[in-house]
Design a protein around this motif. Structure first.
Motif, PDB file in Angstrom:
ATOM      1  N   GLU A   1       0.631  -1.236  -0.015  1.00 46.05           N
ATOM      2  CA  GLU A   1       0.032   0.144   0.083  1.00 46.05           C
ATOM      3  C   GLU A   1       0.987   1.250   0.034  1.00 46.05           C
ATOM      4  O   GLU A   1       0.622   2.123  -0.794  1.00 46.05           O
ATOM      5  CB  GLU A   1      -0.842   0.132   1.356  1.00 46.05           C
ATOM      6  CG  GLU A   1      -2.148  -1.077   1.186  1.00 46.05           C
ATOM      7  CD  GLU A   1      -2.756  -0.928   2.272  1.00 46.05           C
ATOM      8  OE1 GLU A   1      -2.602  -0.411   3.503  1.00 46.05           O
ATOM      9  OE2 GLU A   1      -3.995  -1.561   2.153  1.00 46.05           O
ATOM     10  N   THR A   2       2.040   1.139   0.761  1.00 42.83           N
ATOM     11  CA  THR A   2       2.817   2.331   0.697  1.00 42.83           C
ATOM     12  C   THR A   2       3.794   2.510  -0.115  1.00 42.83           C
ATOM     13  O   THR A   2       4.535   3.531  -0.318  1.00 42.83           O
ATOM     14  CB  THR A   2       3.514   2.544   2.139  1.00 42.83           C
ATOM     15  OG1 THR A   2       4.396   1.605   2.593  1.00 42.83           O
ATOM     16  CG2 THR A   2       2.414   2.588   3.470  1.00 42.83           C
ATOM     17  N   GLY A   3       4.533   1.324  -0.659  1.00 41.13           N
ATOM     18  CA  GLY A   3       5.500   1.248  -1.619  1.00 41.13           C
ATOM     19  C   GLY A   3       6.779   1.296  -0.796  1.00 41.13           C
ATOM     20  O   GLY A   3       7.803   1.937  -1.217  1.00 41.13           O
ATOM     21  N   LYS A   4       6.733   1.321   0.797  1.00 38.28           N
ATOM     22  CA  LYS A   4       7.889   1.572   1.226  1.00 38.28           C
ATOM     23  C   LYS A   4       7.948   0.218   2.250  1.00 38.28           C
ATOM     24  O   LYS A   4       7.088  -0.422   2.702  1.00 38.28           O
ATOM     25  CB  LYS A   4       7.827   2.840   2.354  1.00 38.28           C
ATOM     26  CG  LYS A   4       7.767   3.948   1.544  1.00 38.28           C
ATOM     27  CD  LYS A   4       7.726   5.180   2.542  1.00 38.28           C
ATOM     28  CE  LYS A   4       7.583   6.523   1.771  1.00 38.28           C
ATOM     29  NZ  LYS A   4       7.459   7.529   2.480  1.00 38.28           N
ATOM     30  N   ARG A   5       9.385  -0.237   2.455  1.00 37.38           N
ATOM     31  CA  ARG A   5       9.729  -1.118   3.572  1.00 37.38           C
ATOM     32  C   ARG A   5       9.292  -0.983   4.878  1.00 37.38           C
ATOM     33  O   ARG A   5       9.642   0.335   5.070  1.00 37.38           O
ATOM     34  CB  ARG A   5      11.172  -1.499   3.437  1.00 37.38           C
ATOM     35  CG  ARG A   5      11.620  -2.806   3.285  1.00 37.38           C
ATOM     36  CD  ARG A   5      13.026  -3.104   3.076  1.00 37.38           C
ATOM     37  NE  ARG A   5      13.995  -2.212   3.328  1.00 37.38           N
ATOM     38  CZ  ARG A   5      15.329  -2.262   2.853  1.00 37.38           C
ATOM     39  NH1 ARG A   5      15.587  -3.046   1.935  1.00 37.38           N
ATOM     40  NH2 ARG A   5      16.099  -1.368   3.105  1.00 37.38           N
ATOM     41  N   PHE A   6       8.848  -1.717   5.426  1.00 36.12           N
ATOM     42  CA  PHE A   6       8.197  -1.445   6.921  1.00 36.12           C
ATOM     43  C   PHE A   6       9.189  -1.058   7.777  1.00 36.12           C
ATOM     44  O   PHE A   6       8.939  -0.105   8.782  1.00 36.12           O
ATOM     45  CB  PHE A   6       7.389  -2.907   7.166  1.00 36.12           C
ATOM     46  CG  PHE A   6       6.994  -2.618   8.841  1.00 36.12           C
ATOM     47  CD1 PHE A   6       5.804  -1.954   8.867  1.00 36.12           C
ATOM     48  CD2 PHE A   6       7.651  -3.208   9.782  1.00 36.12           C
ATOM     49  CE1 PHE A   6       5.284  -1.855  10.357  1.00 36.12           C
ATOM     50  CE2 PHE A   6       7.298  -3.273  11.118  1.00 36.12           C
ATOM     51  CZ  PHE A   6       6.144  -2.628  11.296  1.00 36.12           C
ATOM     52  N   PHE A   7      10.560  -1.874   7.868  1.00 37.43           N
ATOM     53  CA  PHE A   7      11.129  -1.738   9.199  1.00 37.43           C
ATOM     54  C   PHE A   7      12.393  -0.290   8.921  1.00 37.43           C
ATOM     55  O   PHE A   7      12.807   0.152   9.890  1.00 37.43           O
ATOM     56  CB  PHE A   7      12.142  -2.903   9.519  1.00 37.43           C
ATOM     57  CG  PHE A   7      13.003  -3.154   8.120  1.00 37.43           C
ATOM     58  CD1 PHE A   7      14.150  -2.728   8.080  1.00 37.43           C
ATOM     59  CD2 PHE A   7      12.637  -4.102   7.167  1.00 37.43           C
ATOM     60  CE1 PHE A   7      15.317  -3.058   7.024  1.00 37.43           C
ATOM     61  CE2 PHE A   7      13.309  -4.378   6.197  1.00 37.43           C
ATOM     62  CZ  PHE A   7      14.756  -3.926   5.970  1.00 37.43           C
TER      63      PHE A   7
END
Length: 73
Positions: A57-63
């Protein structure tokens, strides 16, 4: 609050500090039943799925919030 011991593993347990002897600082062993293990695996899969959805959804890695390449998405 627990103090910093560079050569020891220190846990804060309630209001009591627990310091492991130096010989035991490189290992922690947990024992649990097969039923508890299956619950853990189910929990882990749910968390991984939620992380994957959020990353899509965000296109970004979570950590670390790094933008994911189109190939990784």
């Amino acid at each position: 609050m627990a103090e910093n011991y560079p050569d020891r593993l220190v846990f804060q347990v309630s209001n009591e500090e627990v310091t492991l002897p130096e010989a035991e600082t490189d290992k922690i062993i947990f024992e649990f039943s097969g039923k508890q293990y299956l619950k853990y695996i189910g929990w882990k899969q749910k968390v991984e799925k939620r992380i994957a959805i959020q990353e899509l959804e965000t296109g970004k890695r979570f950590f670390d919030g790094e933008k994911l390449s189109q190939n990784k998405l």
